[in-house]
Design a protein around this motif. Structure first.
Motif, mmCIF file in Angstrom:
data_model
loop_
_atom_site.group_PDB
_atom_site.id
_atom_site.type_symbol
_atom_site.label_atom_id
_atom_site.label_comp_id
_atom_site.label_asym_id
_atom_site.label_seq_id
_atom_site.Cartn_x
_atom_site.Cartn_y
_atom_site.Cartn_z
ATOM 1 N N ASP A 76 -4.522 -2.834 8.140
ATOM 2 C CA ASP A 76 -4.924 -2.486 6.733
ATOM 3 C C ASP A 76 -5.784 -3.479 6.167
ATOM 4 O O ASP A 76 -5.523 -4.619 6.401
ATOM 5 C CB ASP A 76 -3.569 -2.204 6.064
ATOM 6 C CG ASP A 76 -2.602 -1.093 6.862
ATOM 7 O OD1 ASP A 76 -2.998 -0.466 7.592
ATOM 8 O OD2 ASP A 76 -1.412 -1.310 6.445
ATOM 9 N N ILE A 77 -6.766 -3.082 5.106
ATOM 10 C CA ILE A 77 -7.055 -3.840 4.154
ATOM 11 C C ILE A 77 -6.268 -4.751 3.371
ATOM 12 O O ILE A 77 -5.478 -4.060 2.673
ATOM 13 C CB ILE A 77 -8.267 -3.022 3.404
ATOM 14 C CG1 ILE A 77 -9.401 -2.532 4.376
ATOM 15 C CG2 ILE A 77 -8.890 -3.962 2.148
ATOM 16 C CD1 ILE A 77 -10.538 -1.762 3.932
ATOM 17 N N GLY A 78 -6.685 -5.750 2.935
ATOM 18 C CA GLY A 78 -6.099 -6.649 2.000
ATOM 19 C C GLY A 78 -4.933 -7.499 2.549
ATOM 20 O O GLY A 78 -4.791 -7.649 3.669
ATOM 21 N N PRO A 81 -6.052 4.485 0.699
ATOM 22 C CA PRO A 81 -7.172 4.529 1.728
ATOM 23 C C PRO A 81 -7.607 3.227 2.466
ATOM 24 O O PRO A 81 -8.370 3.261 3.358
ATOM 25 C CB PRO A 81 -8.284 4.964 0.807
ATOM 26 C CG PRO A 81 -7.850 4.249 -0.635
ATOM 27 C CD PRO A 81 -6.393 4.716 -0.559
ATOM 28 N N LEU A 82 -6.665 2.288 1.977
ATOM 29 C CA LEU A 82 -6.934 1.004 2.724
ATOM 30 C C LEU A 82 -6.003 0.919 4.301
ATOM 31 O O LEU A 82 -6.209 -0.156 4.995
ATOM 32 C CB LEU A 82 -6.552 -0.203 1.891
ATOM 33 C CG LEU A 82 -7.019 -0.253 0.532
ATOM 34 C CD1 LEU A 82 -6.867 -1.702 -0.212
ATOM 35 C CD2 LEU A 82 -8.525 0.005 0.399
ATOM 36 N N ILE A 83 -5.227 1.907 4.484
ATOM 37 C CA ILE A 83 -4.457 2.150 5.593
ATOM 38 C C ILE A 83 -5.265 2.004 6.866
ATOM 39 O O ILE A 83 -6.010 2.824 6.859
ATOM 40 C CB ILE A 83 -3.322 2.921 5.480
ATOM 41 C CG1 ILE A 83 -2.348 2.794 4.350
ATOM 42 C CG2 ILE A 83 -2.625 3.350 6.911
ATOM 43 C CD1 ILE A 83 -1.108 3.918 3.977
ATOM 44 N N LEU A 119 0.739 -1.132 0.225
ATOM 45 C CA LEU A 119 -0.053 -0.125 0.083
ATOM 46 C C LEU A 119 0.841 1.286 -0.056
ATOM 47 O O LEU A 119 1.822 1.410 0.794
ATOM 48 C CB LEU A 119 -0.882 0.006 1.245
ATOM 49 C CG LEU A 119 -2.078 -1.173 1.477
ATOM 50 C CD1 LEU A 119 -2.762 -0.958 2.488
ATOM 51 C CD2 LEU A 119 -2.740 -1.274 -0.008
ATOM 52 N N SER A 120 0.593 2.111 -0.899
ATOM 53 C CA SER A 120 1.216 3.577 -1.049
ATOM 54 C C SER A 120 1.084 4.232 0.677
ATOM 55 O O SER A 120 0.200 4.154 1.036
ATOM 56 C CB SER A 120 0.554 4.335 -1.917
ATOM 57 O OG SER A 120 1.554 5.849 -2.096
#
Length: 211
Positions: A189-191, A158-160, A146-147
């Motif tokens: 975090d998502i994912g 936005p997944l953080i 994730l960036s």
């Protein structure tokens, strides 16, 4: 991966580019429990994850990308499962993100869907699901970090911290979504996550691939 009955756990795997007869990365039939946690499921020719029948399914903290493109398949397909929880998955660039059929009772929590040809089939969007670019970043072990500004990228994904549960609750201690290998902390975090040991991310289980 193909299995019938019993309790099935698929954790921390890469399931990629399968072109088996059933054309799915994973196929589970009538499991007592199908538990898929922290996997990367990518570029399978038809479906990524298929669960047919059974009592319970948990699909959590996975990244599913590029499944079923040009073939009309899905990243996740749930058919006639008694109860299913689909939580904190990142689904991107699939033909269909999630297909539900056969009266499956599904709880959707904080999934990210982006750039699928269709996000949902047979079910409405989850009230807490996210739409928008997840801002994945290439890193030392793959393309689904994730960036993160703290790791040197220009913006934050936005997944953080967006899963709604802590890293401990998610069972993702000593894992990372950051390109610098720093461990995920606090809210998960998502994912999918990579393993972080002494500040370095690692993947610790093999590819699952059909001939």
């Amino acid at each position: 991966v193909r299995s019938s009955g019993g309790e099935i756990q698929i954790h921390h795997h890469l399931v990629a580019a399968n072109q088996a007869d059933n054309r799915s990365g994973t196929l589970f039939q009538d499991p007592v429990l199908a538990d898929l946690h922290n996997n990367v499921v990518i570029d399978n020719s038809f479906n990524g994850v298929v669960i047919v029948g059974g009592m319970q399914a948990r699909v959590r903290f996975n990244t599913l990308a590029g499944n079923g493109v040009g073939q009309g398949g899905e990243a996740i397909a749930l058919d006639n499962v008694a109860t299913a929880e689909v939580r904190a998955n990142a689904l991107r660039n699939n033909h269909i993100g999630l297909r539900v059929s056969g009266g499956t009772q599904v709880t959707l929590v904080r999934n990210s869907l982006w750039a699928n040809q269709g996000d949902y089939a047979g079910i409405e969007a989850g009230p807490s699901d996210l739409r928008g670019d997840p801002r994945h970043a290439n890193g030392p072990l793959g393309s689904f970090y994730l960036s993160n500004v703290a790791a040197g990228q220009p913006s934050n994904s936005p997944l953080i911290d967006a899963s709604g549960i802590t890293v401990h609750q998610a069972g993702l201690q000593e894992t990372t979504t950051r390109t610098d290998g720093a461990a995920d902390q606090g809210m998960a975090d998502i994912g999918s996550h990579y393993v972080s040991v002494n500040g370095t991310g690692r993947v610790w289980l093999p590819i699952v691939r059909s001939p």
